[in-house]
Design an enzyme around this catalytic site. Structure first.
Site, PDB file in Angstrom:
ATOM      1  N   SER A 127       0.924  -1.228   0.134  1.00  0.00           N
ATOM      2  CA  SER A 127       0.123   0.157  -0.029  1.00  0.00           C
ATOM      3  C   SER A 127       0.719   1.167   0.009  1.00  0.00           C
ATOM      4  CB  SER A 127      -0.872  -0.062   1.153  1.00  0.00           C
ATOM      5  OG  SER A 127      -1.375   1.325   1.592  1.00  0.00           O
ATOM      6  N   TYR A 152      -1.548  -1.602  11.052  1.00  0.00           N
ATOM      7  CA  TYR A 152      -2.035  -2.020   9.761  1.00  0.00           C
ATOM      8  C   TYR A 152      -1.053  -1.904   8.714  1.00  0.00           C
ATOM      9  CZ  TYR A 152      -3.694  -1.418   5.119  1.00  0.00           C
ATOM     10  OH  TYR A 152      -3.852  -1.310   3.701  1.00  0.00           O
ATOM     11  N   LYS A 156       1.986  -3.994   6.473  1.00  0.00           N
ATOM     12  CA  LYS A 156       2.403  -3.637   5.059  1.00  0.00           C
ATOM     13  C   LYS A 156       4.114  -3.658   5.007  1.00  0.00           C
ATOM     14  CE  LYS A 156      -1.765  -4.006   3.456  1.00  0.00           C
ATOM     15  NZ  LYS A 156      -1.900  -5.447   2.542  1.00  0.00           N
TER      16      LYS A 156
HETATM   17  C1  UD1 Z   1      -6.568   4.333   3.621  1.00  0.00           C
HETATM   18  C2  UD1 Z   1      -5.606   3.881   4.321  1.00  0.00           C
HETATM   19  C3  UD1 Z   1      -4.748   3.157   3.269  1.00  0.00           C
HETATM   20  C4  UD1 Z   1      -5.561   2.092   2.761  1.00  0.00           C
HETATM   21  C5  UD1 Z   1      -6.523   2.885   1.924  1.00  0.00           C
HETATM   22  C6  UD1 Z   1      -7.557   1.804   1.149  1.00  0.00           C
HETATM   23  C7  UD1 Z   1      -4.063   4.945   5.993  1.00  0.00           C
HETATM   24  C8  UD1 Z   1      -3.505   6.063   6.645  1.00  0.00           C
HETATM   25  N1  UD1 Z   1      -4.982   4.990   4.852  1.00  0.00           N
HETATM   26  O1  UD1 Z   1      -6.135   5.357   2.976  1.00  0.00           O
HETATM   27  O2  UD1 Z   1      -3.833   2.516   3.950  1.00  0.00           O
HETATM   28  O3  UD1 Z   1      -4.580   1.396   1.662  1.00  0.00           O
HETATM   29  O4  UD1 Z   1      -7.315   3.397   2.933  1.00  0.00           O
HETATM   30  O5  UD1 Z   1      -8.312   2.517   0.353  1.00  0.00           O
HETATM   31  O6  UD1 Z   1      -3.104   4.003   6.223  1.00  0.00           O
HETATM   32  N2  UD1 Z   1     -12.551  10.956   3.711  1.00  0.00           N
HETATM   33  C9  UD1 Z   1     -13.462  11.984   4.062  1.00  0.00           C
HETATM   34  N3  UD1 Z   1     -14.774  11.456   4.432  1.00  0.00           N
HETATM   35  C10 UD1 Z   1     -14.900  10.186   4.711  1.00  0.00           C
HETATM   36  C11 UD1 Z   1     -13.694   9.238   4.255  1.00  0.00           C
HETATM   37  C12 UD1 Z   1     -12.667   9.674   3.931  1.00  0.00           C
HETATM   38  O7  UD1 Z   1     -13.337  13.122   3.864  1.00  0.00           O
HETATM   39  O8  UD1 Z   1     -15.976   9.781   5.173  1.00  0.00           O
HETATM   40  C13 UD1 Z   1     -11.320  11.611   2.972  1.00  0.00           C
HETATM   41  C14 UD1 Z   1     -10.037  11.317   3.871  1.00  0.00           C
HETATM   42  O9  UD1 Z   1      -9.805  12.509   4.656  1.00  0.00           O
HETATM   43  C15 UD1 Z   1      -8.844  11.314   2.712  1.00  0.00           C
HETATM   44  C16 UD1 Z   1      -9.653  10.722   1.677  1.00  0.00           C
HETATM   45  O10 UD1 Z   1     -11.055  10.890   1.811  1.00  0.00           O
HETATM   46  O11 UD1 Z   1      -8.508  12.535   2.499  1.00  0.00           O
HETATM   47  C17 UD1 Z   1      -9.752   9.250   1.261  1.00  0.00           C
HETATM   48  O12 UD1 Z   1      -9.701   8.535   2.509  1.00  0.00           O
HETATM   49  P1  UD1 Z   1     -10.006   6.937   2.591  1.00  0.00           P
HETATM   50  O13 UD1 Z   1     -10.725   6.469   1.225  1.00  0.00           O
HETATM   51  O14 UD1 Z   1     -10.052   6.527   3.776  1.00  0.00           O
HETATM   52  O15 UD1 Z   1      -8.276   6.263   2.103  1.00  0.00           O
HETATM   53  P2  UD1 Z   1      -7.012   6.952   2.705  1.00  0.00           P
HETATM   54  O16 UD1 Z   1      -7.214   7.489   4.230  1.00  0.00           O
HETATM   55  O17 UD1 Z   1      -6.378   7.700   1.695  1.00  0.00           O
END
Ligand code: UD1
Length: 341
Positions: A127, A152, A156
């Site tokens: 990842s 987690y 990785k």
């Molecule tokens: C996370 C994990 C990553 C994993 C991936 C799978 C970390 C820090 N992050 O990535 O390891 O591989 O998921 O897809 O380990 N957001 C919102 N509202 C929400 C959900 C998310 O605004 O309800 C925003 C988050 O702040 C972020 C973006 O959307 O900026 C993407 O979030 P998310 O889909 O959870 O992925 P990551 O955190 O990038």
């Protein structure tokens, strides 16, 4: 002769899409999954897309005997290892469960794979989380890994190292780690996709569940980050594009085209997209309005990360093809499919 690929965790979101693309490319696939984080929806979807029933073994890779039996029963030329726990928050609450499951299962797999007559090729699903917060963007495979912010993420990094060291030490195995950026979307057939249990942590399932009415309102985590619109930037990679990268990597291993015995590839688009841009694109392509609000930043989120996919483009002959709009349309079609609409 047809080569056989074992897909551990093959009933999950990424594993199911990879299985379809492997079969389309002419490989025999054996799926093994303990079904701890999914039901049979994706397995049934895979069989429906391919028009045939695939070998499926319900087993846990923490059970060494079961792994040995699997390798005795099937002529496994390559393994793609997805079987792991993947929730960041849960890993903070239950670190030992994460270390035990994610490390023991992978060690068992390598122990058995390395002793296979004729050797074995191992592809590990890593990842972009291994890069942590970095100010040099986009990230290349040479960008330094930062210390992991969750158990987690740590598993990785540790699994990457376990694979690298094993490949160095044992003649029987070769390895590739693919570092995924943010996989989203669903198969164009809408027969397989992401099935989060409970409240989704990831952005796109939360968006689609809000659009369908399962969630009241999407929270956008932070709008005063130092980016153009104040929301975080990510590299959202279409799940079918991502799956095709696996086929290229497996072919590279099986055809003896690896340049080193252990290789790492970023799998991303190279295109940063903000949370607001993604939400707007979802609304536009699907012709609907999403209920959302700005909420406080989520602890642990990095401001921005996106891939430099040059190495995968050149060495694997792979490139992300689908637009964010196509991907978000597929994600929405899938949400409607599982809602029965
Ligand atoms: C996370 C994990 C990553 C994993 C991936 C799978 C970390 C820090 N992050 O990535 O390891 O591989 O998921 O897809 O380990 N957001 C919102 N509202 C929400 C959900 C998310 O605004 O309800 C925003 C988050 O702040 C972020 C973006 O959307 O900026 C993407 O979030 P998310 O889909 O959870 O992925 P990551 O955190 O990038």
């Amino acid at each position: 002769m047809k080569k056989t690929v074992l897909v551990s965790g093959g009933a999950g979101f990424i594993g199911s899409h990879v299985t379809v693309e492997l079969c389309n490319a002419g490989y025999d696939v054996v799926i093994a999954d303990n079904m701890s984080n999914c039901d049979e929806t994706n397995y049934n979807g895979v069989c429906a897309i391919l028009g045939k029933k695939l070998p499926f073994v319900k087993m846990d890779f923490c059970d060494r005997g079961a792994v040995e039996k699997l390798f005795a029963d099937y002529p496994i030329d390559a393994v793609i290892h997805f079987a792991a726990f993947k929730a960041v928050g849960e890993s903070v609450a239950e670190p030992l469960m994460y270390y035990h499951n994610n490390l023991v299962s992978f060690i068992n797999l390598l122990e058995v794979a390395r002793q296979r007559k004729g050797g074995c090729n191992v592809l590990f699903s890593s990842s972009a989380t291994v890069y942590g917060e970095t100010d040099r963007l986009p990230v290349t495979e040479e960008s330094p890994r930062q210390s992991a912010t969750s158990p987690y993420g740590n598993t990785k990094q540790m699994c990457e190292d376990i694979l690298r060291d094993s490949v160095r030490a044992y003649a029987g195995i070769k390895g590739i780690a693919l570092r995924y950026f943010n996989p989203i979307g669903a198969h164009p057939s809408a027969l397989i996709g992401e099935l989060p249990r409970g409240v989704p942590n990831n952005l796109v399932p939360f968006i689609t569940q809000t659009a369908i009415g399962k969630r009241e309102c999407l929270s956008i985590f932070g709008n005063d980050y130092p980016t153009a619109d104040g929301t975080c930037l990510r590299d959202y990679i279409d799940i079918v594009d991502l799956a095709k990268a696996h086929v290229c990597a497996v072919a590279r291993m099986l055809d003896g085209r690896m340049k080193e015995e252990y290789e790492i590839f970023n799998v991303g688009t190279g295109r940063p997209v903000s949370v607001l841009e993604l939400v707007n694109a979802f609304e536009k392509v699907n012709g609907l309005k999403l209920n959302y609000k700005i909420a406080p930043c989520r602890p642990g989120d990095v401001v921005a990360i996106w891939a430099d996919p040059t190495r995968a483009n050149k060495e694997l002959g792979w490139k992300a093809e689908r637009s964010v709009e196509e991907t978000l349309a597929a994600a929405w079609a899938w949400e409607k499919h599982i809602a029965g609409k």
